[in-house]
Scaffold this motif. Structure first.
Motif, PDB file in Angstrom:
ATOM      1  N   VAL A  35       0.824  -1.212   0.000  1.00 39.87           N
ATOM      2  CA  VAL A  35       0.000   0.000   0.000  1.00 39.87           C
ATOM      3  C   VAL A  35       0.858   1.262   0.000  1.00 39.87           C
ATOM      4  O   VAL A  35       0.352   2.360  -0.027  1.00 39.87           O
ATOM      5  CB  VAL A  35      -0.997   0.044   1.179  1.00 39.87           C
ATOM      6  N   GLU A  36       2.171   1.096   0.049  1.00 39.13           N
ATOM      7  CA  GLU A  36       3.085   2.236  -0.058  1.00 39.13           C
ATOM      8  C   GLU A  36       4.210   1.838  -0.982  1.00 39.13           C
ATOM      9  O   GLU A  36       4.553   0.668  -1.077  1.00 39.13           O
ATOM     10  CB  GLU A  36       3.686   2.571   1.310  1.00 39.13           C
ATOM     11  N   LYS A  37       4.805   2.825  -1.648  1.00 31.51           N
ATOM     12  CA  LYS A  37       5.896   2.444  -2.553  1.00 31.51           C
ATOM     13  C   LYS A  37       7.144   2.067  -1.728  1.00 31.51           C
ATOM     14  O   LYS A  37       7.373   2.590  -0.651  1.00 31.51           O
ATOM     15  CB  LYS A  37       6.191   3.550  -3.551  1.00 31.51           C
ATOM     16  N   LYS A  38       7.910   1.123  -2.277  1.00 35.66           N
ATOM     17  CA  LYS A  38       9.121   0.672  -1.591  1.00 35.66           C
ATOM     18  C   LYS A  38      10.285   0.742  -2.570  1.00 35.66           C
ATOM     19  O   LYS A  38      10.106   0.446  -3.747  1.00 35.66           O
ATOM     20  CB  LYS A  38       8.942  -0.774  -1.113  1.00 35.66           C
ATOM     21  N   GLU A  39      11.461   1.112  -2.081  1.00 34.46           N
ATOM     22  CA  GLU A  39      12.616   1.271  -2.964  1.00 34.46           C
ATOM     23  C   GLU A  39      13.730   0.287  -2.642  1.00 34.46           C
ATOM     24  O   GLU A  39      13.893  -0.105  -1.491  1.00 34.46           O
ATOM     25  CB  GLU A  39      13.185   2.689  -2.814  1.00 34.46           C
ATOM     26  N   PRO A 355       0.381  -2.476  11.152  1.00 36.80           N
ATOM     27  CA  PRO A 355       0.186  -2.579   9.694  1.00 36.80           C
ATOM     28  C   PRO A 355      -1.270  -2.809   9.329  1.00 36.80           C
ATOM     29  O   PRO A 355      -1.706  -2.392   8.266  1.00 36.80           O
ATOM     30  CB  PRO A 355       1.042  -3.774   9.290  1.00 36.80           C
ATOM     31  N   MET A 358      -2.772   0.489   9.212  1.00 38.65           N
ATOM     32  CA  MET A 358      -2.242   1.217   8.047  1.00 38.65           C
ATOM     33  C   MET A 358      -2.820   0.681   6.738  1.00 38.65           C
ATOM     34  O   MET A 358      -2.975   1.420   5.768  1.00 38.65           O
ATOM     35  CB  MET A 358      -0.720   1.119   8.022  1.00 38.65           C
TER      36      MET A 358
END
Lengths: 670, 49
Positions: A35-39, A355, A358
């Motif tokens: 649900v969030e971008k990860k790098e 989580p 979130m």
């Protein structure tokens, strides 16, 4: 070089991200895990160049028209951040649907490389895709990949080469040439473009794919779904599955593994005890031995049980079962104004409420999102498992039905609470849940083990930090009185801790556990739920809860009850109280961030406190009535308190809220 | 002497624990202990920064 990893939900983006970067982000066999971008950077073994290749794993999206918050993250990143290359993960088993998003990505002018993932499943289903022809049709490189597979044949090095080639070519990406795709603005225009898009995609798929639709595995999957996702059969199956998971972790395999672990803790305890001898000051002696080693050891002793539980849950998720649970529960959730989408944060909350809370951001409707964030902490999280294991082990002879019934009770509480909140807010809007069911697959032991080890590591860190410090403080507070004189072992009721906890314990008399040690444990539980076990260990001077035999052999259940001073009904009430009162402060912090409203936050905390108290009251009083034939102590004062809480809820439901309803209706309608 | 050693051990253990708690707080580690956490990649419970 920045690479955006984009694709449909559950197409295997995070698995590919992990394989490319060597990271261990959570992978779930259902849509909506990210649900969030990860790098992360592409690992050296795959990247032969000196160029640093950064991959950004984006949440799944079906199209560039965002319908959920996580789709917005994907769209915003691709549109605004202008990555050098878009790595589009296409689910090879679902080509026609996946290419809709691909066709939109091709229109952005950024070089696109397509990873045709899950190619191995196509081989099993006897579906053949002409990769070269597809590459020609899409005007971009297409590489077969199997992200779940190790070794050279997974196609990852070819994929990285293709990405590098696309980056170096600096050519503007050609689109599929769908007329008016860039200029369509109105709903009707977009609809027309979408229709054309579907036609173009259908013609491409027709040319490149040879599908054997009636494969045996599809028939098998459908047959299993007809049973496990059945509207009536699905529920008892779910109960059985949870019961099996609890039996394995708390009655069969868990205690067996715990024996070894507990032996180590006992060994350390005995070693330190003999090393200190009688020469050390008794306060320091008990602070180190009972407060630190005993308190932390009591919590850590449950680690093997928790690891077995997390491992089994990870396997169930990986096999695709949890997605079916969401479908089964959707019917009930729809009735209370939520949707099956709310189930996902709740299942995530069984690991940890943070989580879980979130994950509610995937829900678009504000009331549903807030309600889900408020109710997700009711699910028993990993930190609450030691409390369940402790009370079911000591008072109920390791009966797996205790843990199972706590899960079922949590689901019932969530459903009833959802209905109550819906009535209070006056929002009657409904949403529909469309979830793509992932195919059943053989679960990966490696993935489940990694997930389990991650959680175990965090559990140990928590035990060695927050819980250790809390236990040391609890030990000191129960050693001294307010004049900082040592209180004798025979007189712990004079300690600072007892004087703080006793007024609160008074409120717990109608719940059957009006004892200061239980009140102190419940308070420290707000810092971290594992503290409940640690504090009970310190205040009752029990070093080892897991070795129930140690307690039971002394004199059986009666002896245990004598140590704790409560019976099994009160123990169950205490368990319910700790499970359904507000979560730890960290989870409350997450609720604060996601609820985005102080009114909702304080309402949620108040509601959770009231729920825990009311449930514990009913469990104790009616349990006592059932077992002894009369109500327990302080029934009338407790009933007045519970009636006042229920009355307040009814007032909130009945109060006029016409203005609120109208504004919400307009908002929903718009 | 025994008291000083035990006090030292307690001080060291509790001190290290507090140091870790403060460090995590500074790094915004939520200590969720769950790999499903969407904050996972920004959280050094699992990955060192």
């Amino acid at each position: 070089m920045k690479i955006a990893l984009a694709g449909n939900p559950n197409s295997g983006k995070t698995t590919l991200f992990n394989a490319l970067t060597g990271k261990i982000e959570h992978v779930g066999n259902w849509p909506g895990v990210t649900v969030e971008k990860k790098e992360g950077s592409i690992k050296r073994s795959l990247n032969g160049s000196s160029e640093k290749m950064t991959v950004v794993d984006l949440p799944g999206a079906y199209s560039c028209s965002p319908y959920t918050q996580e789709e917005s993250i994907t769209k915003d990143f691709v549109m605004k951040e202008q990555p050098d290359v878009i790595l589009n993960i296409v689910d090879a088993t679902n080509l026609s649907r996946s290419l809709f998003f691909t066709s939109q990505l091709l229109e952005l002018g950024i070089p696109v490389v397509v990873a045709l993932n899950k190619s191995d499943l196509n081989v099993k289903q006897k579906t053949v895709i002409d990769t070269l022809l597809l590459s020609e049709k899409l005007h971009c490189p297409v590489v077969d990949t199997v992200a779940t597979k190790g070794g050279a044949s997974n196609g990852l090095s070819q994929l990285v080469q293709a990405i590098f080639g696309a980056y170096l070519s600096k050519e503007k990406q050609r689109s599929l040439g769908i007329r008016n795709a860039q200029t369509a603005a109105t709903k009707e225009e977009v609809q027309k473009v979408d229709e054309k898009r579907f036609k173009v995609i259908a013609s491409i798929v027709k040319e490149v794919e040879r599908r054997n639709v009636h494969s045996s595995s599809q028939k098998m999957g459908d047959a299993i779904d007809r049973v496990v996702a059945h509207k009536w059969l699905g529920i008892p199956i779910f109960v059985l599955v949870i019961w099996f998971v609890f039996s394995l972790s708390q009655s069969w395999l868990g205690p067996f593994l715990a024996d070894f672990f507990v032996g180590l803790i006992d060994g350390l305890y005995a070693l330190v005890d003999s090393a200190m001898g009688d020469s050390v000051n008794p306060v320091l002696h008990s602070l180190l031995l009972d407060g630190i080693i005993g308190g932390v050891g009591a919590v850590i002793g449950f680690l093997p049980l928790i690891m077995v539980l997390f491992f089994t849950l990870a396997l169930l998720e990986d096999v695709g079962y949890m997605a079916r649970v969401a479908v089964v529960m959707d019917r009930f959730f729809k009735k209370i104004g939520l949707s099956g989408k709310s189930i996902i944060p709740m299942i995530v909350s069984t690991g940890c409420a943070i989580p879980g809370v979130m994950a509610t951001r995937t829900i678009k409707n504000e009331r549903q999102r807030r309600t889900t964030a408020m109710l997700s902490p009711f699910m028993p999280c990993g930190a609450k498992l030691p409390i369940i294991a402790l009370f079911s082990g000591i008072f109920f002879n390791e009966n797996s039905w205790v843990g199972t019934s706590m899960y079922m009770l949590a689901i019932i509480v969530v459903i009833v609470s959802g209905l109550v909140i819906r009535k209070i807010t006056g929002d009657t809007s409904q949403s529909y849940f469309i979830m793509e069911l992932p195919e059943y697959r053989v679960p990966s032991v490696k993935r489940a083990a990694l997930s389990m080890l991650n959680r175990a590591k965090a559990f140990i860190i928590k035990a060695g930090t927050i819980i250790l410090v809390c236990n040391a403080v609890v030990q000191l507070l129960q050693t001294f009185n307010w004049s900082f004189q040592v209180v004798g072992e025979s007189n712990p009721g004079q300690s600072i801790l007892a004087s703080i906890a006793s007024p609160i314990a008074f409120l717990f008399i109608p719940l059957g556990f009006g004892i200061w040690q239980f009140a102190a444990a419940a308070i420290t539980g707000f810092i971290a739920k594992e503290n409940v076990v640690g504090t009970l260990a310190v205040t009752f001077a029990i070093t080892n809860f897991i070795d129930v035999e140690e307690l039971a052999l002394v004199g059986g259940t009666t002896e245990v009850m004598a140590v704790f001073g409560i019976g099994s009904v009160a123990a169950l009430a205490y368990l319910v109280f700790n499970l359904f009162t507000p979560p730890c402060f960290a989870a409350i912090g997450a609720m604060n961030a996601e609820l985005e409203s102080k009114k909702w936050l304080f309402g949620a905390i108040g509601y959770q406190l009231g729920t825990g108290y009311t449930l514990a009251f009913f469990v104790y009083q009616f349990g006592t009535l059932f077992t002894t034939g009369s109500f327990g102590t302080a029934f009338v004062p407790g009933l007045i308190a519970v009636a006042a809480m229920i009355g307040f809820i009814i007032y909130l439901i009945k109060r006029p809220k016409a203005v609120q309803s109208v504004s919400r209706t307009v908002k929903v309608g718009a | 002497m025994g008291n000083i050693i035990v006090l030292g051990i307690i001080g060291l253990v509790v001190g290290l624990s507090i140091y870790k708690i403060v460090k995590d707080k500074k790094n915004n580690v939520k200590c969720s202990g769950c790999s499903a956490c969407p904050m996972n990649s920004n959280c050094n419970t699992h990955h060192s920064k």
